[in-house]
Design an enzyme around this catalytic site. Structure first.
Site, PDB file in Angstrom:
ATOM      1  N   CYS A 142      -3.494  -2.647   2.215  1.00 45.47           N
ATOM      2  CA  CYS A 142      -3.237  -2.389   3.723  1.00 45.47           C
ATOM      3  C   CYS A 142      -3.409  -0.977   3.995  1.00 45.47           C
ATOM      4  CB  CYS A 142      -1.894  -2.957   4.098  1.00 45.47           C
ATOM      5  SG  CYS A 142      -1.562  -2.706   5.604  1.00 45.47           S
ATOM      6  N   CYS A 145       0.030   0.341   5.248  1.00 46.33           N
ATOM      7  CA  CYS A 145       0.915   0.571   4.367  1.00 46.33           C
ATOM      8  C   CYS A 145       0.696   1.950   3.583  1.00 46.33           C
ATOM      9  CB  CYS A 145       0.851  -0.684   3.299  1.00 46.33           C
ATOM     10  SG  CYS A 145       1.616  -2.067   3.834  1.00 46.33           S
TER      11      CYS A 145
END
Length: 230
Positions: A142, A145
């Site tokens: 991600c 992230c």
């Protein structure tokens, strides 16, 4: 000669000599001692006795490892103290032991501020009595992230000392079952758990101060509810 020494719990002194060079003190054509450039990194394990003077004795393992140097044939022997090098080695060994001992006492013991939760540990952890869990759910691929960088670790360090608040994280790429039960649909997701149940979801600014203020406020609310029940 560089020498490092460590003292293990088993009463052993580990002496490491780096770039060891042996000196031939026999009288040759040159007035300076001739160095034999042998000497990869040598590691010696010498059992330390209660008597400090026995730590590095003239009959130590050094002679066994390097061999004794005999004077060249026909050379005139010089009067020199045979234990001078060993005195220096003993001093360095004991000094190193003292330094490492002081460091081990003065430096605080570090621990993991962020606890990684798995399918085997998640349920039991978030059910711990009188403990608020603030958990980050992420996946390695991600982009959002990745953009967090070390935010969660920095936040964990900031929260160190808050005994009733634990900081956790779950890798949803590996722990899909946990993330499914926690109702995670986007990344990153930050949730507060108490008594095994989800208590709140963080939607604020992603910085250490905002995270800290949020979880402290939630912890106060949960503590007040717990007192009201009792």
């Amino acid at each position: 000669m560089a020498l490092l020494a460590l003292h293990s719990p088993m009463n052993y002194c580990v002496v490491i000599l780096v770039g060891v060079a042996r000196v031939d003190y026999s009288e040759q054509s040159s007035s300076r001692p001739r160095r034999n450039a042998k000497g990869p990194i040598a590691i010696e394990l010498i059992q330390a006795s209660d008597n400090e003077s026995d730590l590095l004795s003239p009959s130590s393992e050094f002679d066994k490892f390097f061999g004794k140097r005999e004077p060249a044939r026909g050379a005139r022997k010089r009067n020199r103290t045979p234990t001078m090098d060993l005195v220096l080695a003993r001093y360095l060994c004991l000094s190193s032991i003292l330094v490492f001992s002081l460091l081990s006492i003065s430096l605080p013991q570090t621990r993991a501020e962020v606890i990684t939760l798995t399918a085997e540990t998640f349920t039991d952890k978030v059910k711990e009595k009188d403990t608020v869990w603030f958990v980050k759910f992420c996946v390695p691929w991600c982009k959002h992230c990745k953009n967090l960088g070390t935010l969660w670790e920095d936040f964990g360090k900031e929260m160190e000392g808050e005994d009733e608040i634990e900081i956790g994280e779950v890798d949803c790429g590996l722990q899909k079952e946990v993330c499914s039960k926690a109702d995670i649909h986007s990344y990153p997701t930050f949730k507060v758990f108490y008594d095994g149940e989800e208590a709140a979801k963080f939607k604020g600014k992603r910085d250490v101060e905002s995270l800290k203020n949020f979880v402290l406020e939630e912890a106060e609310k949960l503590a007040a509810k717990q007192l009201a029940r009792e």
